[in-house]
Design a protein around this motif. Structure first.
Motif, short mmCIF file in Angstrom:
data_model
loop_
_atom_site.label_atom_id
_atom_site.label_comp_id
_atom_site.label_asym_id
_atom_site.label_seq_id
_atom_site.Cartn_x
_atom_site.Cartn_y
_atom_site.Cartn_z
N UNK A 273 0.08 2.80 15.33
CA UNK A 273 1.08 1.94 14.71
C UNK A 273 0.44 1.14 13.58
N UNK A 274 0.90 1.32 12.33
CA UNK A 274 0.33 0.53 11.21
C UNK A 274 0.80 -0.92 11.28
N UNK A 275 -0.14 -1.84 11.06
CA UNK A 275 0.17 -3.27 11.04
C UNK A 275 -0.15 -3.79 9.64
N UNK B 70 0.85 -1.18 0.00
CA UNK B 70 0.00 0.00 0.00
C UNK B 70 0.89 1.24 0.00
N UNK B 71 0.25 2.40 -0.11
CA UNK B 71 0.97 3.67 -0.17
C UNK B 71 1.79 3.88 1.10
N UNK B 72 3.12 3.98 1.01
CA UNK B 72 3.94 4.14 2.22
C UNK B 72 3.67 5.45 2.94
N UNK B 73 3.16 6.47 2.23
CA UNK B 73 2.85 7.73 2.89
C UNK B 73 1.72 7.57 3.91
N UNK B 74 0.82 6.61 3.65
CA UNK B 74 -0.26 6.35 4.61
C UNK B 74 0.30 5.85 5.94
N UNK B 75 1.28 4.98 5.88
CA UNK B 75 1.87 4.46 7.10
C UNK B 75 2.54 5.56 7.90
N UNK B 76 3.23 6.46 7.21
CA UNK B 76 3.88 7.57 7.91
C UNK B 76 2.85 8.50 8.53
N UNK B 77 1.73 8.71 7.83
CA UNK B 77 0.68 9.56 8.35
C UNK B 77 0.07 8.98 9.62
N UNK B 78 -0.25 7.68 9.59
CA UNK B 78 -0.84 7.05 10.78
C UNK B 78 0.14 7.11 11.96
#
Length: 317
Positions: free
Chosen positions: A53-55, A39-47
């Motif tokens: 914590x993104x899982x 998935x979009x890595x920017x989403x993980x940084x945003x969360x």
């Protein structure tokens, strides 16, 4: 239970909606959130920036592997069921039912990003997950793909408990989004202009897609286009021995911007590929870019066979 205007909150686009939801979840005691992998890595940084914590949960040909949610420790998950980004797969009916069952039984939240739902070519549309269980699904939509990303306008339809929390946070945080833009969009919708625009662009994008597929078939016969049944991007699956990041680097040198599929992977490995957006290209640009990609792959293959006898790729371009 149909969605009403009382369920809707206007947002500044998908990331704005997700940032607000993340804050609301954190306040409600959540510390993690499940996300698709890739998935979009920017989403993980945003969360992460908003305290969750993104899982990563693996995605296969049927979409998100819902069976892995029970062991994730998460009580919320973000999915793109209509056209998974970036693989382009559609969440299967069996997985859709399993996802809703998981949410209802565990008092969990499904965040449905209806990504690329407007543009479909070879498959019929499935109804939104929210229509199956509005009490556990928050639905996100945006005009970024159909009109323009610069509009920064989207919408969120959420369960009552979350909707109240989102409204409060929007009121405190930014007093809501641009009402002039909202009024213009409302007029565009009410006069039928939006529907006409969608019909016109669907035809335009279908033609571009056919040109792209023809070029891939001609110049990249050992590669497989994935996710092309809908949306405005394609994953070109490469043979297992090729490195997509190396190809991306050399394509950039040639003035062609694509992304490596490995850059979207988090914890789970998978095949190499190139993520190529094609909506803004002209047919001749697509053909030229695919030919350039084929040429670069040929040079790299020659260098792998006889590394000492071949000039560097950069010198050859």
């Amino acid at each position: 239970m149909p969605t009403s205007t009382d369920d809707l909150v206007i947002t500044g686009g998908t990331f704005d909606a997700l940032a607000v939801i993340a804050d609301c979840l954190r306040e409600a005691g959540h510390s993690t959130i499940a996300v698709e992998d890739p998935s979009n890595p920017h989403l993980l940084r945003m969360f992460t920036a908003h305290g969750l914590e993104p899982v990563p949960i693996a995605v296969d040909e049927e979409g998100l592997d819902v069976s892995r949610l029970d062991g994730s420790g998460c009580r919320a998950v973000l999915v793109t069921p209509a056209h998974q980004y970036p693989l382009g797969v559609q969440l299967s009916p069996q997985r859709r039912r399993a996802l809703i069952d998981w949410a209802i039984k565990g008092d969990c939240l499904v965040i449905e990003d209806d990504y690329d739902a407007e543009y479909r070519y070879d498959r019929a549309a499935l109804g939104a997950l929210r229509t199956l269980a509005p009490t556990v699904v928050a639905y996100l939509g945006t005009l970024s793909k159909t009109l323009a990303p610069g509009l920064r306008i989207g919408w969120l339809a959420a369960p009552a408990w979350l909707c109240a929390s989102v409204r409060n946070r929007k009121h405190v945080g930014d007093r809501g989004d641009n009402v002039i833009t909202q009024a213009a969009v409302r007029e565009f919708l009410g006069t039928g202009g939006y529907d006409r625009h969608l019909r016109s662009t669907r035809l335009q994008y279908r033609r571009l897609r056919e040109n792209l597929l023809e070029s891939v078939s001609t110049h990249l016969p050992d590669c497989t286009p994935i996710g092309i049944e809908a949306g405005l991007h394609v994953v070109i699956r490469l043979p297992e021995h090729e490195q997509d990041s190396t190809l991306v680097e050399h394509l950039a040198t040639a003035g062609i911007r694509v992304a490596a599929l490995t850059a979207y992977r988090h914890h789970h490995s998978g095949f190499p590929g190139l993520v190529l957006g094609w909506a803004q290209a002209r047919p001749n640009q697509l053909a030229t870019s695919i030919q350039t990609l084929a040429g670069i792959r040929g040079i790299l293959a020659s260098e792998r066979r006889t590394p000492a006898a071949r000039p560097g790729l950069r010198d050859s371009l």
